[in-house]
Design an enzyme around this catalytic site. Structure first.
Site, short mmCIF file in Angstrom:
data_model
loop_
_atom_site.label_atom_id
_atom_site.label_comp_id
_atom_site.label_asym_id
_atom_site.label_seq_id
_atom_site.Cartn_x
_atom_site.Cartn_y
_atom_site.Cartn_z
N CYS A 97 0.98 -1.34 0.16
CA CYS A 97 -0.04 -0.15 -0.15
C CYS A 97 0.98 1.17 0.00
CB CYS A 97 -0.98 0.10 1.29
SG CYS A 97 -2.12 -1.21 1.43
N ASP A 98 0.22 2.45 -0.27
CA ASP A 98 0.80 3.58 -0.28
C ASP A 98 -0.03 4.85 0.01
OD1 ASP A 98 3.68 4.92 -0.53
OD2 ASP A 98 2.11 6.28 -1.45
N SER A 99 -0.01 5.37 0.98
CA SER A 99 -0.88 6.46 1.23
C SER A 99 -0.47 8.10 1.15
CB SER A 99 -1.66 6.30 2.70
OG SER A 99 -2.25 5.11 3.00
#
Length: 226
Positions: A97-99
């Site tokens: 994931c990446d936010s």
């Protein structure tokens, strides 16, 4: 068709150093191996200039997945151990994931320094912004990726109208320096989030509903990971 096959077991690898992401998964019955990807996020971002924000975070998550998969393949390819051979027979679900926070058309990630965190909080206090979390799922069988899927989750964050002293006190704790958008929902930052519209687990770094949909796309039921 289920690429994993209903009779196969599914190991899970989380490609993230985030304690919050690991906690979300373990509380939801999944106990992954943690294997942190070694990617240059800033270099990737430089190559994504002009790309829509939702695609940026998805591409970052995909880059992390590629790095984790490469590490797993190298481990399996270079080992003759019984454990490695057994692992090559199971299907491994790799989650990355990446936010980033989207505010007035601009994406921001981890502040890293107090000055940046303070400036960021002064921009968003009393305002709403979108927390975008890109998710990528890859199914590794032996040395090959047999299925993959990506999706970006968006959650609206309503930030409290903090005064300067509150911002400086929060930043002084160090908590916001290494988290996307410079805030947390499950820590001290929770005091300063008035409301959210969307998936709470996505704000913590990995959206369970999003991962469930990605699993479904590759033919895996979420209960197969419990």
């Amino acid at each position: 068709m289920n690429p994993a096959g209903s009779s196969r077991r599914h190991d899970v690898v989380l490609g993230s150093a985030s304690p919050a992401r690991l906690s979300v998964l373990t509380r939801a019955g999944v106990h992954p191996r943690v294997l942190v990807s070694d990617v240059d996020e800033d270099a990737i971002l430089d190559d994504l200039t002009g790309v829509p924000p939702s695609d940026v975070v998805a591409r970052l998550a995909m880059a992390k997945s590629d790095a984790v998969v490469a590490t797993l393949v190298a481990e399996r390819d270079g080992s003759e151990s019984a454990a490695a051979q057994d692992a090559s027979m199971s299907d491994t679900v790799v989650l990355t994931c990446d936010s980033m926070l989207l505010f007035r058309g601009a994406l921001t990630g981890k502040p890293h320094t107090p000055d940046v965190a303070i400036a960021q909080w002064k921009r968003v206090r009393g305002q709403s912004a979108e927390l975008l979390t890109g998710h990528h799922l890859a199914v590794l069988r032996g040395l090959d990726v047999v299925a993959s899927a990506s999706e970006t989750a968006s959650t609206t964050i309503d930030f409290a109208d903090l005064d300067d002293a509150e911002i400086e006190a929060y930043v002084a704790t160090g908590e916001p320096l290494e988290v996307a958008g410079g805030f947390t929902l499950d820590g001290l930052g929770g005091w300063f989030v008035d409301a959210i519209d969307g998936d709470p687990s996505s704000v913590l770094g990995i959206g369970l509903p999003t991962v469930r949909r990605l699993l479904r796309r590759v033919g895996i039921g979420v209960a197969e990971l419990w």
